[in-house]
Write a protein that holds these residues in place. Structure first.
Motif: not given
Length: 327
Positions: A96, A98, A166, A253
């Motif tokens: 993702t 992240s 996030i 995301t």
């Protein structure tokens, strides 16, 4: 006259054989089970997306896709392991925002380089967030929230799932564009903040759609907008933040697939085609919707890479501006 060299001929033949073997391997991929590293815990959002999509890919290709959860350090442990794998198509990374757009700006000593150590393959899906406010707050729109914040400096606070997440970054980007200051109240997960939000002890939360909307539909909280560029099919009644007075605001995301660096273009295309076909199927799209996730619009590996870089640049700016750290 140039003399014939058996050495050069043997080297050329070896190169040709190697090239043909590589081309054959790419054309027949996969001819054995494929390991799909998910750098987050089992039963989490990324894991559920991975299992939903890879199950369909496996059925389409007639070959097993083995989801291998390697959690830890915000996804960076499993990502570092994937970076060291062979670029032969038998180890993929499904991850993702992240690990590739956020962590590189929060963790300067990462064991991988998000740009140099991976080959972007396919943008699978996106998960927008919903802006929730406590019912005790006298606002029903984003415009009213901004006006209230400006008229009552120092009175608003917001919940997050921790520094550098996030949720934190989404709210920081909102405050910067709206010109509103709110006090950060970090929790160890957004679910833990809900009772305080319902009680009016915290005021604002940028939560995921599947976890946040049930509280709004039950009347415990008020949903006022979504963070995606376009209205979400999962909550079409809610305007976007861009529609609500913050032009250009867009944050989701994203979920995507990578190969280690050096993957041959033909292999990248085969993996891209397999995963793109799976995620666009009506059955997979319906399953993802239950998770609060929407299939991404079709794109090329190059376009996926460009999107990730733009996302990374944006979060780098937000992190610098707000001096966000995970210490």
């Amino acid at each position: 006259m140039r003399r014939f060299s058996w050495g050069r001929a043997a080297l050329s033949l070896a190169c040709l054989v190697s090239w043909m073997a590589g081309a054959h391997a790419q054309a027949t991929w996969p001819d054995r089970p494929v390991r799909v590293i998910v750098p987050f815990p089992a039963s989490g959002a990324t894991d559920l997306v991975a299992r939903t999509v890879t199950q369909r890919v496996a059925a389409d290709l007639g070959q097993q896709m083995v989801v291998d959860n390697k959690p830890g350090a915000g996804g960076t442990i499993g990502t570092a392991e994937a970076a060291k794998a062979a670029a032969d198509g038998y180890t993929l990374l499904l991850t993702t925002s992240s690990t590739h757009a956020i962590s590189p700006h929060l963790m300067p000593r990462l064991a991988y380089d998000a740009r140099k150590d991976f080959t972007p393959v396919v943008h699978l899906a996106d998960a927008p967030s919903v802006v929730l406010v406590t019912n005790s707050l006298p606002v029903k729109t984003v415009g009213e929230l901004i006006a209230y914040g400006k008229a009552n400096p120092g009175k608003l606070n917001y919940a997050t799932s921790g520094n550098g997440t996030i949720v934190h970054l989404n709210t920081a980007a909102f405050m910067a564009q709206a010109g509103v200051e709110m006090t950060h109240v970090p929790y160890k997960g957004t679910a833990l903040s809900i009772p305080d939000l319902v009680a009016g002890q915290v005021h604002v939360l940028f939560d995921s759609l599947p976890t946040g909307m049930p509280h709004a539909k039950a009347g415990r909280l008020r949903a006022i907008a979504v963070t995606s560029e376009k209205r979400s099919a999962l909550a079409p009644e809610l305007p976007t933040l861009a529609e609500s007075g913050l032009p250009g605001y867009s944050s989701v995301t994203w979920f995507g697939v990578y190969l280690p660096a050096g993957a041959p273009p033909a292999l990248v295309e085969r993996v891209h085609a397999a995963f793109s076909k799976a995620v666009q199927s009506p059955e997979v799209a319906a399953s993802l919707a239950k998770l609060g996730v929407e299939p991404a619009a079709p794109s090329t590996p190059t376009q996926f890479g460009a999107m990730v870089q733009a996302d990374s640049n944006r979060w780098a700016s937000v992190i610098r501006q707000h001096k966000i750290s995970i210490d």
